[in-house]
Design a protein around this motif. Structure first.
Motif, PDB file in Angstrom:
ATOM      1  N   PRO A 183      17.659   0.203  -3.677  1.00 36.79           N
ATOM      2  CA  PRO A 183      17.447  -1.131  -3.118  1.00 36.79           C
ATOM      3  C   PRO A 183      16.024  -1.286  -2.583  1.00 36.79           C
ATOM      4  O   PRO A 183      15.309  -0.297  -2.409  1.00 36.79           O
ATOM      5  CB  PRO A 183      18.440  -1.184  -1.966  1.00 36.79           C
ATOM      6  N   VAL A 184      15.649  -2.517  -2.345  1.00 36.78           N
ATOM      7  CA  VAL A 184      14.373  -2.795  -1.691  1.00 36.78           C
ATOM      8  C   VAL A 184      14.713  -3.397  -0.341  1.00 36.78           C
ATOM      9  O   VAL A 184      15.510  -4.330  -0.261  1.00 36.78           O
ATOM     10  CB  VAL A 184      13.544  -3.775  -2.537  1.00 36.78           C
ATOM     11  N   THR A 185      14.161  -2.804   0.711  1.00 37.25           N
ATOM     12  CA  THR A 185      14.488  -3.287   2.056  1.00 37.25           C
ATOM     13  C   THR A 185      13.214  -3.757   2.744  1.00 37.25           C
ATOM     14  O   THR A 185      12.113  -3.601   2.204  1.00 37.25           O
ATOM     15  CB  THR A 185      15.131  -2.168   2.891  1.00 37.25           C
ATOM     16  N   ALA A 186      13.392  -4.314   3.934  1.00 37.93           N
ATOM     17  CA  ALA A 186      12.243  -4.861   4.672  1.00 37.93           C
ATOM     18  C   ALA A 186      11.140  -3.809   4.829  1.00 37.93           C
ATOM     19  O   ALA A 186       9.958  -4.096   4.664  1.00 37.93           O
ATOM     20  CB  ALA A 186      12.714  -5.359   6.037  1.00 37.93           C
ATOM     21  N   GLY A 187      11.537  -2.567   5.105  1.00 36.57           N
ATOM     22  CA  GLY A 187      10.541  -1.550   5.414  1.00 36.57           C
ATOM     23  C   GLY A 187      10.087  -0.712   4.239  1.00 36.57           C
ATOM     24  O   GLY A 187       9.244   0.171   4.387  1.00 36.57           O
ATOM     25  N   SER A 188      10.653  -0.924   3.063  1.00 35.76           N
ATOM     26  CA  SER A 188      10.275  -0.079   1.929  1.00 35.76           C
ATOM     27  C   SER A 188      10.010  -0.948   0.710  1.00 35.76           C
ATOM     28  O   SER A 188      10.864  -1.696   0.265  1.00 35.76           O
ATOM     29  CB  SER A 188      11.391   0.925   1.627  1.00 35.76           C
ATOM     30  N   ARG A 189       8.820  -0.833   0.181  1.00 40.50           N
ATOM     31  CA  ARG A 189       8.443  -1.685  -0.952  1.00 40.50           C
ATOM     32  C   ARG A 189       9.072  -1.159  -2.248  1.00 40.50           C
ATOM     33  O   ARG A 189       9.423   0.011  -2.355  1.00 40.50           O
ATOM     34  CB  ARG A 189       6.923  -1.745  -1.077  1.00 40.50           C
ATOM     35  N   ALA A 190       9.183  -2.050  -3.207  1.00 41.57           N
ATOM     36  CA  ALA A 190       9.715  -1.669  -4.515  1.00 41.57           C
ATOM     37  C   ALA A 190       8.739  -0.714  -5.184  1.00 41.57           C
ATOM     38  O   ALA A 190       7.529  -0.924  -5.161  1.00 41.57           O
ATOM     39  CB  ALA A 190       9.907  -2.912  -5.371  1.00 41.57           C
ATOM     40  N   LYS A 191       9.256   0.351  -5.789  1.00 38.52           N
ATOM     41  CA  LYS A 191       8.371   1.348  -6.390  1.00 38.52           C
ATOM     42  C   LYS A 191       8.497   1.457  -7.903  1.00 38.52           C
ATOM     43  O   LYS A 191       7.608   1.970  -8.566  1.00 38.52           O
ATOM     44  CB  LYS A 191       8.666   2.726  -5.782  1.00 38.52           C
ATOM     45  N   LEU A 192       9.610   1.024  -8.455  1.00 37.85           N
ATOM     46  CA  LEU A 192       9.832   1.233  -9.889  1.00 37.85           C
ATOM     47  C   LEU A 192       9.118   0.156 -10.706  1.00 37.85           C
ATOM     48  O   LEU A 192       9.264  -1.037 -10.443  1.00 37.85           O
ATOM     49  CB  LEU A 192      11.332   1.239 -10.191  1.00 37.85           C
ATOM     50  N   ARG A 193       8.362   0.590 -11.695  1.00 39.86           N
ATOM     51  CA  ARG A 193       7.608  -0.366 -12.516  1.00 39.86           C
ATOM     52  C   ARG A 193       8.491  -0.966 -13.595  1.00 39.86           C
ATOM     53  O   ARG A 193       9.176  -0.246 -14.304  1.00 39.86           O
ATOM     54  CB  ARG A 193       6.426   0.347 -13.179  1.00 39.86           C
ATOM     55  N   LYS A 194       8.408  -2.269 -13.718  1.00 42.19           N
ATOM     56  CA  LYS A 194       9.271  -2.938 -14.701  1.00 42.19           C
ATOM     57  C   LYS A 194       8.978  -2.462 -16.123  1.00 42.19           C
ATOM     58  O   LYS A 194       9.888  -2.107 -16.867  1.00 42.19           O
ATOM     59  CB  LYS A 194       9.085  -4.448 -14.607  1.00 42.19           C
ATOM     60  N   LEU A 195       7.712  -2.458 -16.497  1.00 42.93           N
ATOM     61  CA  LEU A 195       7.385  -2.211 -17.900  1.00 42.93           C
ATOM     62  C   LEU A 195       7.667  -0.766 -18.320  1.00 42.93           C
ATOM     63  O   LEU A 195       8.179  -0.524 -19.407  1.00 42.93           O
ATOM     64  CB  LEU A 195       5.912  -2.555 -18.156  1.00 42.93           C
ATOM     65  N   TYR A 196       7.337   0.191 -17.447  1.00 44.23           N
ATOM     66  CA  TYR A 196       7.394   1.602 -17.836  1.00 44.23           C
ATOM     67  C   TYR A 196       8.692   2.290 -17.438  1.00 44.23           C
ATOM     68  O   TYR A 196       8.998   3.372 -17.922  1.00 44.23           O
ATOM     69  CB  TYR A 196       6.201   2.355 -17.250  1.00 44.23           C
ATOM     70  N   GLU A 197       9.415   1.679 -16.510  1.00 44.94           N
ATOM     71  CA  GLU A 197      10.635   2.322 -16.031  1.00 44.94           C
ATOM     72  C   GLU A 197      11.860   1.414 -16.154  1.00 44.94           C
ATOM     73  O   GLU A 197      12.838   1.763 -16.810  1.00 44.94           O
ATOM     74  CB  GLU A 197      10.437   2.772 -14.571  1.00 44.94           C
ATOM     75  N   LEU A 198      11.794   0.249 -15.517  1.00 40.91           N
ATOM     76  CA  LEU A 198      13.009  -0.558 -15.399  1.00 40.91           C
ATOM     77  C   LEU A 198      13.471  -1.178 -16.706  1.00 40.91           C
ATOM     78  O   LEU A 198      14.667  -1.172 -17.015  1.00 40.91           O
ATOM     79  CB  LEU A 198      12.789  -1.646 -14.339  1.00 40.91           C
ATOM     80  N   PHE A 199      12.551  -1.750 -17.470  1.00 41.61           N
ATOM     81  CA  PHE A 199      12.975  -2.401 -18.719  1.00 41.61           C
ATOM     82  C   PHE A 199      13.599  -1.403 -19.702  1.00 41.61           C
ATOM     83  O   PHE A 199      14.673  -1.670 -20.253  1.00 41.61           O
ATOM     84  CB  PHE A 199      11.794  -3.130 -19.375  1.00 41.61           C
ATOM     85  N   PRO A 200      12.956  -0.242 -19.932  1.00 41.53           N
ATOM     86  CA  PRO A 200      13.602   0.707 -20.859  1.00 41.53           C
ATOM     87  C   PRO A 200      14.952   1.213 -20.346  1.00 41.53           C
ATOM     88  O   PRO A 200      15.923   1.308 -21.105  1.00 41.53           O
ATOM     89  CB  PRO A 200      12.585   1.855 -20.971  1.00 41.53           C
ATOM     90  N   VAL A 201      15.030   1.515 -19.048  1.00 48.10           N
ATOM     91  CA  VAL A 201      16.305   1.974 -18.497  1.00 48.10           C
ATOM     92  C   VAL A 201      17.363   0.880 -18.643  1.00 48.10           C
ATOM     93  O   VAL A 201      18.512   1.146 -19.023  1.00 48.10           O
ATOM     94  CB  VAL A 201      16.136   2.385 -17.012  1.00 48.10           C
ATOM     95  N   ALA A 202      16.979  -0.358 -18.382  1.00 45.84           N
ATOM     96  CA  ALA A 202      17.943  -1.463 -18.476  1.00 45.84           C
ATOM     97  C   ALA A 202      18.468  -1.611 -19.899  1.00 45.84           C
ATOM     98  O   ALA A 202      19.664  -1.848 -20.109  1.00 45.84           O
ATOM     99  CB  ALA A 202      17.298  -2.768 -18.001  1.00 45.84           C
ATOM    100  N   LEU A 203      17.601  -1.452 -20.890  1.00 44.37           N
ATOM    101  CA  LEU A 203      18.069  -1.576 -22.282  1.00 44.37           C
ATOM    102  C   LEU A 203      19.071  -0.463 -22.609  1.00 44.37           C
ATOM    103  O   LEU A 203      20.116  -0.715 -23.222  1.00 44.37           O
ATOM    104  CB  LEU A 203      16.885  -1.530 -23.262  1.00 44.37           C
ATOM    105  N   VAL A 204      18.759   0.753 -22.190  1.00 43.75           N
ATOM    106  CA  VAL A 204      19.693   1.862 -22.442  1.00 43.75           C
ATOM    107  C   VAL A 204      21.046   1.578 -21.787  1.00 43.75           C
ATOM    108  O   VAL A 204      22.103   1.711 -22.419  1.00 43.75           O
ATOM    109  CB  VAL A 204      19.104   3.198 -21.919  1.00 43.75           C
ATOM    110  N   VAL A 205      21.008   1.169 -20.527  1.00 39.50           N
ATOM    111  CA  VAL A 205      22.265   0.955 -19.799  1.00 39.50           C
ATOM    112  C   VAL A 205      23.053  -0.204 -20.423  1.00 39.50           C
ATOM    113  O   VAL A 205      24.276  -0.113 -20.613  1.00 39.50           O
ATOM    114  CB  VAL A 205      21.979   0.698 -18.305  1.00 39.50           C
TER     115      VAL A 205
END
Lengths: 330, 330
Positions: free
Chosen positions: A261-283
């Protein structure tokens, strides 16, 4: 290198002659990249800082640099991948092909986005790590619809064995997700280990959860309540801190949920292009869901507008993702 | 096979001529076992149930059976290890030596207790797993003082690389803990990666915790309070569910804590002889502590009275172990 069974499977999931290069050139090049990175890691007794940072300012390890080179060398043999960018060098550039390879020799052109070595923090203790690849139609991934333009993704898993989970989603065949196993170095045959990687439906004998960024639960009551729910409901904890092994765990067991999750005190770290999009397609190709925990929206719903866009991630079986949405956003 | 640097290091940590066979025969045989299991795993594309159970009733995987054979084959070349038992075959039996090896050729005799492949549940997803070895003076480990009679232990780590953490504690030299790296298959040199594996003292930039059997926190308020403490104090979670990689993580990072409590609703699962005693020796030789969470007593304080004795485990830096004792027992 590719076993007859794997060859036949590739033909069945990419039947169209208009995608011939994807099957005969792009996928073999990327699997070659996975095999090369695996060899590099096996021989890399001493993991050290390379003394450089990547374009995002992360410290680079010597093995990060070597993995990037391994994959770019494999790409050089593939004429239809015309553009590539990586987490280590995140600007789309023309691929430098080796002599004798004609760029754009067919009607097909593809762009590759890749993270050559994901999980730097767990390389020194010799935990499993991964490589991530997303293949897009055309000459750029920017401003493109991820749902339709990202046609292949691969999660390479470097552990006691070398394995890769491959997703294919094109116009002319049903979505496919399968697992490839790489032989040992004396016997370089790539085999089809599982023809159908599939997240199944409840009930399950055991349930698994992987709570990333767990520290942030200390300042986010909803995340803390979710974690407490998992504990009291007797879910099993498996969390390596490597995105690829953590997602691969659920895909291998057939169920599970990864929550970053992304919370008030912690910024998002996962990159959409290199991490999230490929993982999302697999899932998604395995029958699961991958959503942005800030909005509950599918991660593949919106095109990339800037290179460095980041987000959190909730992925796994549809039922588990729904539960997280309810607990974090409901 | 052994690099000159590693050879010199072995000589320095086992200087006595009365322990010559430990240095020149026992350790090389066990490291050979680690290397063989690594090769077996790399080539094992298909992980499956062997259709058998071990003596404790656990399901056996094909790779469990193969790893056991690999290690017994390596032992056959070592005349001074006269007795061995393993988690898969937990009865001490005379070692069957290969032709030309004279049993008990020197004054030294040793007993080996080993777990050939620890972490069965995470083999299918291709996460790092391990092998565990404890070497005892004499012809049996039963009823012997673990503090003084267990003289060597090894944690073999099978991940992207193959590594081993080795602990040595004999009468005639200071306790030692060091890490060995195994080259890739084309270059079988075993190198000294780190001469001193050492758990350091606070302050740390990051702190790590590995909460095993987390489900039991749902029924144990003290364990839940400990976990909540880690979260609110912003410890980083790393928990693979494999004992060897989880302990190796702390040893590589130089700090961290592994907590596997025993609660009313969950029985102790870790075997003293094949898991806890060797891990405890490694952790102690690295300057840390390993205690029984039920009593707070050092795990090496009591001899084994029965083969199947089990317990929980808390190990890591002394400060972290003290904190756990206070939270769980105080």
């Amino acid at each position: 290198m590719i076993s007859p069974e794997l060859q036949a499977h590739l033909q069945s999931v990419i039947p169209s002659s208009s995608r011939a290069a994807l099957r005969t050139s792009v996928l073999p090049a990327l699997l070659t990249g996975v095999a090369r990175v695996a060899s590099t890691l096996r021989a890399a007794q001493h993991v050290s800082l390379a003394g450089t940072a990547n374009a995002f300012g992360d410290d680079q390890l010597n093995v990060d640099v070597a993995a990037e080179k391994d994959i770019r060398a494999a790409l050089a043999a593939c004429g239809t991948v015309v553009t590539a960018s990586s987490e280590e060098d995140p600007v789309e550039k023309p691929v430098v092909h080796q002599d004798g390879i004609t760029k754009g020799e067919s009607q097909e052109t593809y762009t590759l986005a890749f993270d050559p070595l994901d999980g730097s923090s767990i390389i020194a203790p010799n935990w499993s790590v991964g490589a991530i690849f997303g293949v897009w139609d055309g000459e750029s991934a920017l401003h493109q619809d991820p749902k339709t333009r990202q046609v292949v993704s691969i999660l390479g898993v470097f552990g006691p064995r070398t394995t890769a989970i491959v997703a294919v989603r094109t116009d002319d065949a049903p979505p496919a997700c399968f697992e490839v196993g790489f032989g040992d170095q004396g016997k370089q045959t790539w085999e089809l280990m599982r023809a159908h990687v599939q997240l199944s439906r409840p009930p399950f004998k055991a349930r698994y959860f992987a709570p990333a960024n767990l520290r942030s639960a200390g300042e986010d009551a909803r995340y803390m309540a979710l974690v407490t729910h998992y504990i009291s409901e007797r879910y099993n904890l498996r969390y390596s801190g490597g995105l690829v092994p953590d997602v691969a765990h659920a895909l291998t067991k057939g169920h599970g949920v990864y929550v970053n999750p992304v919370t008030a005190g912690s910024r998002a770290k996962l990159r959409k292009l290199y991490e999230l999009f490929p993982v999302a397609l697999v899932v998604e190709c395995a029958g699961g869901r991958a959503v942005d925990p800030a909005t509950g929206e599918d991660l593949l719903a919106r095109p990339l507008e800037e290179w460095d866009e980041r987000a959190g991630l909730v992925c796994g079986t549809a039922e588990e993702v729904d539960l997280v949405k309810e607990k974090l956003l409901g």
